[in-house]
Design an enzyme around this catalytic site. Structure first.
Site, PDB file in Angstrom:
ATOM      1  N   LYS A  81       0.834  -1.202   0.000  1.00 55.38           N
ATOM      2  CA  LYS A  81       0.000   0.000   0.000  1.00 55.38           C
ATOM      3  C   LYS A  81       0.869   1.252   0.000  1.00 55.38           C
ATOM      4  CE  LYS A  81      -3.997   1.687   2.734  1.00 55.38           C
ATOM      5  NZ  LYS A  81      -4.852   1.358   3.905  1.00 55.38           N
ATOM      6  N   SER A 156      -9.746   1.193   2.981  1.00 62.33           N
ATOM      7  CA  SER A 156      -8.898   2.054   2.187  1.00 62.33           C
ATOM      8  C   SER A 156      -7.845   1.285   1.391  1.00 62.33           C
ATOM      9  CB  SER A 156      -8.193   3.060   3.109  1.00 62.33           C
ATOM     10  OG  SER A 156      -7.328   2.377   4.014  1.00 62.33           O
ATOM     11  N   SER A 180      -9.973  -1.641   7.006  1.00 65.57           N
ATOM     12  CA  SER A 180      -9.459  -1.331   5.671  1.00 65.57           C
ATOM     13  C   SER A 180      -8.740  -2.485   4.978  1.00 65.57           C
ATOM     14  CB  SER A 180      -8.527  -0.116   5.740  1.00 65.57           C
ATOM     15  OG  SER A 180      -9.258   1.038   6.029  1.00 65.57           O
TER      16      SER A 180
END
Length: 485
Positions: A81, A156, A180
């Protein structure tokens, strides 16, 4: 080699590379080519480490050729990420305020992946500073769900989930502050694990809510996330909150019987608001566990209804403090429209942050302000304690808690939702972060052509129990296919 190379799991790829059936360089080249071919549809990646990845893969092949010892992820392509710092690579938190920033050191989790000889191919898209449930708040683009390109992947860590579902890479890392990792895992039909708070070092991850954030893996199978957790978990001298506990071999729990395992099903997770098609899949998953010999127990987590308001006081409060460092001077975007120091602070942050980040900073600043601290932040912390006590009492009677992951399947990119409606998408995942316990999501079934994941919780640092239960369920569920693109 039977089948396409990109259908292999991380474990299978590592074995074939180690046995010289495939070369790490060949897989790295094929991976980059597949990302180039597929990512235009999915938009899972925000940057690639093309030259570095090829160099790292060649180094793995050289070690194997010389008969040197290699790590358990030798040659396996991995993406992380865009909130995880890595040396010399673009790391922006998917925010304009860090546009063009390159890390000056490796996040501990990234460092451990490299030590295990994984090949880091790039950074995945995310909501800005991990604030969102869709990836729509990213400054770059919206990631699409590989099962239906008109739907969200969740957030996310949506880019990390979508990259695995699109079979661009077999493994990714995400972060989980309020769900997330688990919500996008459910939406994208992959396996995702949020470890216990403190099980994985947070050193080098851009902080959102420091008492809530955890790094965790996405993979195609429970085996792959167990393997990755064994690599990234453990104490860290750079992070005082990383637990000083030995790291077990989580893969040793794969394939073990769950006969007699007590699984609690909280009544508060099957209430008005959950879609009927989602509940049907989760009820079927419960029956699968029962057929495997688990004992299903009805339980109650009475303070669950307070999790959303408590989270949306605590997380923004911590975010408002953590993001104060992006002021145009020490970090990030510096406004060119400033005549004095105050203008520089205000304009740099106004121009650099997106709307959702500004909204949460304002909420956080308000609840921490004089006169409101006791009424909001202090009260939310008390509620957090009550939620943790609910879990402590429940785990005196059961080994695992089973719940839905989200009230619905992935919704459409064009669906208009208010901020409050969007916050409610995390209703089944948030309490896990407030209690600091681990959560695992495993694909459970398909409804209307879209995946639904079942969510499992365990006591703090009992990830072995989650791996054992998730693996047994996965075997009973049978083969799981990801969509073609």
């Amino acid at each position: 080699m039977s089948g396409q190379w990109y259908t292999l799991t991380a474990r299978e790829l590592a074995a074939k590379i180690k046995n010289k059936e495939l070369s790490a360089l060949e897989i790295a080249e094929k991976t980059l080519a597949r990302i180039e071919a597929v990512d235009g549809k999915v938009d899972a990646f925000v940057s690639l480490r093309r030259e570095k990845a090829l160099k790292e893969a060649a180094a793995v092949d050289e070690k194997i050729a010389k008969g040197e010892k290699t790590g358990v992820l030798a040659g396996v392509p991995v993406a992380v990420k865009d909130l995880l710092v890595s040396e010399g690579d673009l790391t922006t938190g998917c925010s304009r305020i860090l546009e063009g920033y390159r890390g000056i050191y490796d996040c501990t989790a990234v460092q451990k992946l490299k030590a295990a000889d994984a090949v880091i191919v790039g950074k995945t898209n995310a909501d800005e500073f991990a604030m969102g449930s869709t990836t729509m708040t990213s400054c770059y683009k919206m990631t699409k769900n590989p099962w239906d390109l008109e739907r969200v992947p969740g957030g996310s860590s949506g880019g990390s989930a979508a990259a695995v579902a699109a079979r661009e890479v077999p493994l990714t890392l995400g972060t989980d502050t309020g769900g997330s990792i688990r919500q996008p895992a459910s939406f994208c039909g992959v396996t995702g694990l949020k470890p216990t708070y403190g099980r994985v070092s947070r050193y080098g991850v851009m902080a959102y809510g420091s008492s809530l954030d955890q790094i965790g893996p996405f993979g195609k199978t429970v085996e792959d996330v167990a393997l990755t957790l064994s690599v990234i978990a453990g104490p860290d001298g750079y992070d005082a909150t990383a637990a000083n506990r030995p790291v077990p071999d989580y893969t040793a729990m794969l394939g073990q019987s769950i006969k007699g395992l007590k699984i609690g099903v909280p009544k508060e997770y099957f209430v008005e608001g959950i879609k009927e098609n989602v509940e049907t899949v989760i009820r079927a998953a419960i029956e699968t566990f029962r057929a495997l010999g688990a004992e299903i127990v009805d339980i109650s987590l009475p303070h669950t209804k307070y999790a959303i308001p408590a989270y949306y006081v605590i997380a923004p409060a911590e975010a408002s403090a953590n993001l104060a460092r992006y002021d145009g001077i020490r970090y990030g975007h510096k406004s060119k429209n400033a005549e004095n120091i105050l203008d520089l602070y205000v304009n740099s942050r106004s121009e650099g942050f997106g709307d959702e980040v500004k909204r949460r900073i304002m909420i956080g600043t308000y609840v921490l302000s004089a006169g409101f601290y006791d009424a909001y932040f202090k009260k939310a912390q008390k509620v957090r304690r009550l939620i943790k006590q609910d879990y402590d009492r429940a785990f005196e009677a059961v080994d695992v808690i089973l719940t839905p992951t989200a009230p619905s399947v992935a919704f459409k990119l064009t669906d208009e939702k208010t901020p409050i409606e969007m916050y409610l998408e995390d209703i089944f995942t948030i309490s896990c972060n407030l209690a600091g316990i681990p959560g695992l999501v495993v694909p459970a079934g398909i409804t209307g052509g879209l995946p639904v994941g079942v969510q499992l919780f365990a006591r703090a640092f009992a990830e072995e129990t989650l791996i054992r239960a998730g693996s047994a369920f996965e075997q009973a569920r049978g083969p799981w296919s990801l969509p073609e693109l």
